[in-house]
Motif scaffolding. Sequence first.
Motif, short mmCIF file in Angstrom:
data_model
loop_
_atom_site.label_atom_id
_atom_site.label_comp_id
_atom_site.label_asym_id
_atom_site.label_seq_id
_atom_site.Cartn_x
_atom_site.Cartn_y
_atom_site.Cartn_z
N ALA A 216 9.99 15.47 0.86
CA ALA A 216 11.12 16.05 0.12
C ALA A 216 11.85 15.00 -0.73
O ALA A 216 12.48 15.34 -1.72
CB ALA A 216 12.11 16.71 1.09
N ASP A 217 11.75 13.72 -0.35
CA ASP A 217 12.41 12.65 -1.11
C ASP A 217 11.53 12.05 -2.20
O ASP A 217 11.99 11.24 -3.01
CB ASP A 217 12.85 11.52 -0.16
CG ASP A 217 14.01 11.95 0.73
OD1 ASP A 217 14.80 12.82 0.29
OD2 ASP A 217 14.13 11.41 1.84
N LEU A 218 10.26 12.43 -2.23
CA LEU A 218 9.33 11.87 -3.22
C LEU A 218 9.76 12.12 -4.66
O LEU A 218 9.72 11.18 -5.47
CB LEU A 218 7.91 12.39 -2.97
CG LEU A 218 6.82 11.81 -3.86
CD1 LEU A 218 6.76 10.29 -3.75
CD2 LEU A 218 5.48 12.43 -3.51
N ARG B 29 0.85 -1.19 0.00
CA ARG B 29 0.00 0.00 0.00
C ARG B 29 0.88 1.23 0.00
O ARG B 29 1.87 1.30 0.73
CB ARG B 29 -0.91 0.02 1.23
CG ARG B 29 -1.86 -1.15 1.27
CD ARG B 29 -2.75 -1.08 2.49
NE ARG B 29 -3.57 -2.28 2.59
CZ ARG B 29 -4.49 -2.48 3.50
NH1 ARG B 29 -4.72 -1.55 4.42
NH2 ARG B 29 -5.19 -3.59 3.52
N VAL B 30 0.52 2.19 -0.82
CA VAL B 30 1.24 3.45 -0.89
C VAL B 30 0.21 4.54 -0.59
O VAL B 30 -0.80 4.64 -1.29
CB VAL B 30 1.87 3.67 -2.28
CG1 VAL B 30 2.62 4.99 -2.33
CG2 VAL B 30 2.79 2.51 -2.64
N THR B 31 0.47 5.30 0.46
CA THR B 31 -0.47 6.33 0.88
C THR B 31 0.24 7.65 1.11
O THR B 31 1.40 7.68 1.53
CB THR B 31 -1.22 5.92 2.16
OG1 THR B 31 -0.27 5.62 3.18
CG2 THR B 31 -2.10 4.70 1.91
N CYS B 32 -0.47 8.73 0.84
CA CYS B 32 0.06 10.08 1.02
C CYS B 32 -0.54 10.69 2.27
O CYS B 32 -1.76 10.63 2.48
CB CYS B 32 -0.29 10.92 -0.21
SG CYS B 32 0.33 12.60 -0.11
N HIS B 33 0.31 11.25 3.11
CA HIS B 33 -0.12 11.88 4.35
C HIS B 33 0.43 13.31 4.40
O HIS B 33 1.43 13.58 5.09
CB HIS B 33 0.36 11.07 5.56
CG HIS B 33 -0.16 9.67 5.57
ND1 HIS B 33 -1.34 9.32 6.17
CD2 HIS B 33 0.33 8.54 4.99
CE1 HIS B 33 -1.55 8.02 6.00
NE2 HIS B 33 -0.56 7.53 5.28
N PRO B 34 -0.20 14.23 3.66
CA PRO B 34 0.33 15.59 3.60
C PRO B 34 0.38 16.30 4.96
O PRO B 34 1.25 17.11 5.21
CB PRO B 34 -0.61 16.31 2.62
CG PRO B 34 -1.80 15.45 2.47
CD PRO B 34 -1.39 14.06 2.86
N GLU B 35 -0.55 15.94 5.85
CA GLU B 35 -0.55 16.57 7.17
C GLU B 35 0.69 16.20 7.98
O GLU B 35 1.09 16.91 8.90
CB GLU B 35 -1.82 16.19 7.95
CG GLU B 35 -1.89 14.76 8.44
CD GLU B 35 -2.17 13.68 7.39
OE1 GLU B 35 -2.16 12.49 7.75
OE2 GLU B 35 -2.39 14.01 6.20
N ARG B 36 1.34 15.08 7.60
CA ARG B 36 2.56 14.64 8.27
C ARG B 36 3.80 14.84 7.39
O ARG B 36 4.92 14.57 7.82
CB ARG B 36 2.47 13.16 8.64
CG ARG B 36 1.40 12.87 9.65
CD ARG B 36 1.37 11.40 9.97
NE ARG B 36 0.34 11.13 10.97
CZ ARG B 36 0.22 10.01 11.60
NH1 ARG B 36 1.04 9.01 11.34
NH2 ARG B 36 -0.73 9.84 12.48
N GLY B 37 3.57 15.23 6.14
CA GLY B 37 4.69 15.42 5.22
C GLY B 37 5.36 14.12 4.83
O GLY B 37 6.57 14.09 4.63
#
Length: 92
Positions: free
Chosen positions: A54-56, A25-33
Motif C-alpha cells: 500500500a505504501d509503494l 536489492r529490491v524485490t517484490c513479494h506479492p504473496e506477502r504484500g
Amino acid sequence: MGELVVLPKTGDIFEDVRGGDRTMRVTCHPERGTVVVSLWVDKICRASFQLAAADLPRLQETLAGMQFAPPPSAGSDDTPPPVTGTDWAETA
C-alpha cells in the motif's frame, strides 16, 4: 538468523557508488504484500526493510519527484550545502 528466501523474478540489484561490493536489492513479494529493500556487503545481508504494498505508490512518487541539477562549474559559489540528518528530518 532470518529466513532465507529465493530471489524473486521481479526486482533488481543496484551497486553502491562507494563500491566495496555493496549492493541494494529490491524485490517484490506479492504473496506477502511487500516490497523488500535489502542492503548487502558481499554475500551478507546487513539490513532489510519490508515496505507494505500500500505504501509503494508513495515511494514511487517520491523517487520520481527527485531531480538532479547539473553539477556546478569548478570554482562556483552556488554549491548547495550537504543534506544532514537534521535537514532531512525537518522536511519529513
